[in-house]
Design an enzyme around this catalytic site. Structure first.
Site, short mmCIF file in Angstrom:
data_model
loop_
_atom_site.label_atom_id
_atom_site.label_comp_id
_atom_site.label_asym_id
_atom_site.label_seq_id
_atom_site.Cartn_x
_atom_site.Cartn_y
_atom_site.Cartn_z
N SER A 140 -25.28 11.91 26.65
CA SER A 140 -26.28 11.04 26.03
C SER A 140 -27.69 11.50 26.42
CB SER A 140 -26.01 9.59 26.42
OG SER A 140 -26.76 8.70 25.64
N GLU B 11 -21.25 7.78 15.42
CA GLU B 11 -22.38 7.43 16.29
C GLU B 11 -23.68 7.83 15.64
OE1 GLU B 11 -23.11 9.75 19.89
OE2 GLU B 11 -21.20 10.76 19.58
N HIS C 125 -19.90 7.07 20.69
CA HIS C 125 -20.83 7.71 21.61
C HIS C 125 -20.17 7.96 22.97
CE1 HIS C 125 -24.77 8.77 23.12
NE2 HIS C 125 -24.72 7.84 24.05
#
Length: 297
Positions: free
Chosen positions: A144, A238, A268
């Site tokens: 991320s 996502e 995600h």
């Protein structure tokens, strides 16, 4: 079985307590509570320490090769999470790679805005090299925001004179803080974990007075020439799908050896749910194989 697993995970995330764009203090506690509720395997060790003045947690599993290391960067939109919170996923990577993972506790926004996180990443890597670990035996891994930080740190390394690591692998990288990819809206209904509004909130916290289009903040806009081989993994459900695709395309445009893996109908950082999702274990196996393939010796 995999489709059922995907549906179960989607439901868990969609009805979970985490609000990435919510009050920072509250959501840090929620994030920690969620992560710490999953017990670590008994053969995982996690030792706090520091590298170059930056706090780290060294994560090891049996049989780890002492000559190699994964420098790991956690997610949390630059405002949530910690090295300690990342131990579970870092351990999954370390076990498959066969080396220790050093998770970097880089400074978080809004208390420490851009470029504090990048400065910490470079300082930790420099110190790892100073300990005698050769760059050819180091891989960067991030998830991320940590994935975006990996790309930004690699770009920053070009200005320091330090050698690039052997490779880098990023999971669902947040690489465009302008939040302008088509998937930010096109995948919004499918993404059970993130919203574009939440990312824009955290981007403002991280950027301070800086423009979101600053290349080191949004490495999809950076010159990626000279980066090491790069693996990009992302789920098709996502809002950061386009960040991953554009980062891989940018790397290819700048002659970087890059592999893009899009895993269908998963959310995600799905790699963090290997206990629930077969896709996650398969993706982690692929990432480990990529890293081992690019290590020298």
């Amino acid at each position: 079985m995999t489709q059922q697993q995907r549906e179960i995970l989607d439901g868990l995330l969609r009805h979970g307590p985490l609000d990435v764009g919510g009050d920072v203090t509250e959501q840090r506690a929620v994030f920690h509570e969620m992560i710490s509720s999953v017990p670590l395997p008994g053969d995982v060790s996690a030792e706090p320490g520091e590298l170059g003045g930056v706090p780290v947690v060294t994560v090891a599993t049996p049989g780890a090769d002492p000559s190699a290391a994964v420098l790991y960067f956690h997610g949390g939109a630059y405002a949530l999470g910690s090295a300690a919170d990342s131990v579970g996923l870092a351990a999954d990577v370390a076990r498959r790679v066969g080396a220790r993972a050093v998770s970097v506790d880089y400074r978080l926004a809004p208390e420490h805005p851009f470029p504090a996180a990048i400065d910490d990443a470079v300082a930790a890597y420099r110190a790892l090299l100073d300990q005698g670990v050769p760059a050819s035996r180091v891989a960067f891994v991030g998830e991320s925001a940590g994935g975006g930080l990996v790309a930004a740190a690699l770009v920053a390394l070009k200005e320091t004179g330090l050698p690039q690591p052997a490779s880098a692998a990023v999971f669902s990288p947040w690489a465009d803080l302008t939040v302008s990819g088509h998937s930010a809206t096109g995948k919004a209904a499918l993404d059970p974990a993130l919203t574009p509004e939440a990312l824009r909130t955290r981007a403002r916290d991280y950027l301070g007075e800086h423009d979101a289009a600053t290349p080191l903040a949004s490495p999809v806009l950076a010159d990626l020439t000279g980066l090491p081989p790069l693996l990009v993994q992302v789920g098709s459900h996502e809002i950061l799908l386009d960040d991953a695709i554009r980062l891989a395309a940018r790397a290819a445009h700048h002659d970087v050896a890059v592999e893009l893996q899009v895993w269908p109908e998963v959310p995600h950082v799905f790699q963090g749910f290997a206990a629930l999702l077969d896709d996650a274990g398969q993706a982690l196996d692929a990432a480990a194989a990529f890293i081992r393939r690019h290590w020298a010796g």
